[in-house]
Design a protein around this motif. Structure first.
Motif, PDB file in Angstrom:
ATOM      1  N   THR A 111       0.694  -1.171   0.011  1.00 29.19           N
ATOM      2  CA  THR A 111       0.094  -0.105  -0.053  1.00 29.19           C
ATOM      3  C   THR A 111       1.027   1.250  -0.109  1.00 29.19           C
ATOM      4  N   THR A 112       1.828   1.134   0.662  1.00 27.72           N
ATOM      5  CA  THR A 112       2.754   2.526   0.756  1.00 27.72           C
ATOM      6  C   THR A 112       3.437   2.552  -0.483  1.00 27.72           C
ATOM      7  N   ALA A 113       4.009   1.685  -1.196  1.00 31.16           N
ATOM      8  CA  ALA A 113       4.303   1.692  -2.657  1.00 31.16           C
ATOM      9  C   ALA A 113       3.359   2.224  -3.556  1.00 31.16           C
ATOM     10  N   LEU A 114       2.149   1.693  -3.537  1.00 33.05           N
ATOM     11  CA  LEU A 114       1.041   1.997  -4.357  1.00 33.05           C
ATOM     12  C   LEU A 114       0.673   3.821  -3.964  1.00 33.05           C
ATOM     13  N   VAL A 115       0.399   4.032  -2.696  1.00 32.76           N
ATOM     14  CA  VAL A 115       0.159   5.369  -2.601  1.00 32.76           C
ATOM     15  C   VAL A 115       1.420   6.579  -3.013  1.00 32.76           C
ATOM     16  N   SER A 116       2.498   5.979  -2.768  1.00 28.71           N
ATOM     17  CA  SER A 116       3.744   6.811  -3.190  1.00 28.71           C
ATOM     18  C   SER A 116       3.948   6.975  -4.504  1.00 28.71           C
ATOM     19  N   ALA A 117       3.580   5.810  -5.404  1.00 32.21           N
ATOM     20  CA  ALA A 117       3.410   6.141  -6.942  1.00 32.21           C
ATOM     21  C   ALA A 117       2.325   6.850  -7.373  1.00 32.21           C
ATOM     22  N   SER A 118       1.126   6.915  -6.853  1.00 31.46           N
ATOM     23  CA  SER A 118      -0.128   7.755  -7.293  1.00 31.46           C
ATOM     24  C   SER A 118       0.022   9.102  -6.748  1.00 31.46           C
TER      25      SER A 118
END
Length: 429
Positions: A111-118
């Motif tokens: 989730t951290t990676a996905l939120v960071s990318a978006s």
């Protein structure tokens, strides 16, 4: 649309943009604080915390150029909305997973990676759109408001997060972030991202391949000497100030034995300084020579970096050490805004509209990449070399980098009028 109507809409954008940034950043700050404490509490491992930090930084560095390409090639409004929706869905997915199975480190990392990318797509698109949302005369005010919102969130987020952590479940932290993203999304959906445009951007009408577009952006960047100087200096600034990010807790907590509560106050003073400086820029007239202004601010920051070592050399009482670091970090916060705001305004006005997304994407990517490298290098150095030598060396390197990159010939190119015998014109160095 008439000019008066445009100005009214720009005023609406000015406050909507600020409120949106405040709410979304505040929600993220509360969530980040809570998730960090949660990871540490269930694992007791600094390595697990570091992995979550990497999951936040690495995706941003990797996707920034693609975010810049998208911002220059597609509808900015649609891109902002879709990226915010992606953030909402990512955190909602973690909430649903938590309710069904309980939180796990793997789910948190993903989730951290996905939120960071978006969020990188949102950030780059918004940054490249400021000159389209706000009239030229109020870009500095907009950036000042933006920095103020971020500073308030930086100060208040951990405070609220700390109050909530002992009384509510992690699911509440997730709900807070989801709500913040949704409110920001609703506000952003009301904006006109084509309010001020010079018609040079390709936008969604002309598409290029990803590789060709990124190459074109790199060529434009290299051909513009002044913008290239700004990007290169920003990368060096982020790299050498990793010495501060690693060195401040090491010097304060490990060597000066500053208590955790007092260290929290020391770190908060950076945000306080940023907040007051942001308000100053929101109220004052636009800086006339932003590159020269920022050069001097970087040199001040370099001196402040070296000054961190002074308590290691003097046998000062505990209270004086804490007071000294409080004042020093306040100075860091002020000088940080004095560097970033004038340069940000300059880039909004000087970078051609059709290249803004790619230029800001490249800048964000390179700066984000410099930070982990700096963390790794300085983390190793602090374990083997006395701290004062590291901060002094970093300070000197940053001074030499700034004096070389922003040398008089570059200043003359950026501001030809400085070379003219105009009475009372500022001297450059």
């Amino acid at each position: 649309m008439s000019e008066a109507a445009k100005l009214r809409k720009a005023t609406f954008h000015l406050y909507t943009f600020t409120i949106s940034k405040l709410i979304s950043t505040f929600g993220s700050s509360v969530y980040t604080f809570g998730i960090s404490l949660y990871v540490l509490s269930i694992t007791g491992s600094a390595a697990s915390f570091a992995i979550n930090l990497i999951c936040s930084i690495l995706p941003r560095s990797l996707v920034a150029p693609f975010a810049g390409y998208a911002a220059d090639s597609y509808s900015k409004k649609k891109l902002v909305i879709l990226s915010q929706v992606a953030s909402v869905l990512s955190v909602t997915g973690l909430l649903v997973y938590s309710l069904a199975f309980g939180l796990s480190l793997t789910a948190i990392y993903i989730t951290t990676a996905l939120v960071s990318a978006s969020s990188m797509f949102t950030g780059v698109t918004f940054t490249s759109s400021i000159a389209n949302l706000i009239d030229p005369d109020r870009i500095q005010k907009a950036m000042g408001f933006n920095q103020s919102a971020m500073s308030i969130a930086t100060i208040g987020g951990p405070v609220i997060g700390g109050m909530l952590f002992g009384f509510v479940s992690m699911n509440i932290f997730l709900v807070v972030q989801i709500a913040a993203y949704i409110v920001a999304l609703l506000l952003e959906s009301t904006m006109n991202f084509k309010l001020f445009t010079n018609g040079t951007a390709k936008g969604e009408d002309v598409k290029q391949s990803l590789v060709k577009s990124l190459k074109e952006g790199a060529v434009y960047l290299k051909s513009n000497r002044v913008i290239m100087v700004i990007v290169t200096t920003a990368i060096g600034l982020n790299f050498f100030f990793s010495a501060l990010m690693i060195g401040l807790p090491f010097i304060a907590v490990q060597q000066l034995k500053v208590e955790s509560a007092h260290f929290g106050m020391i770190e908060a003073m950076i945000a306080v300084g940023m907040l007051l400086a942001s308000i100053y820029f929101a109220m004052r007239k636009e800086v006339k020579f932003p590159l020269l202004f920022s050069k001097r601010a970087i040199l001040v920051m370099s001196v402040l970096l070296g000054a961190i070592a002074i308590p290691l050399l003097l046998d000062l009482p505990y209270g004086m050490n804490v007071g000294y670091l409080l004042v020093l970090m306040f100075g860091f916060g002020v000088s940080n805004i004095f560097v970033n705001t004038p340069i940000g305004v300059m880039m909004q006005k000087d970078v051609e509209e059709e290249y803004r997304g790619r230029v800001f994407g490249i800048l964000d990517s390179m700066c984000m990449a410099a930070m982990p490298l700096g963390y790794l290098l300085f983390g190793l150095l602090y374990d083997s070399i006395p701290a004062q030598y590291i901060v002094w060396g970093s300070s000197l390197c940053l001074v030499f980098l700034t004096l070389y990159m922003m040398r008089p010939s570059v200043m003359k190119e950026a501001y030809p009028e400085l070379g003219q015998p105009v009475p009372n014109a500022p001297k450059f160095s």
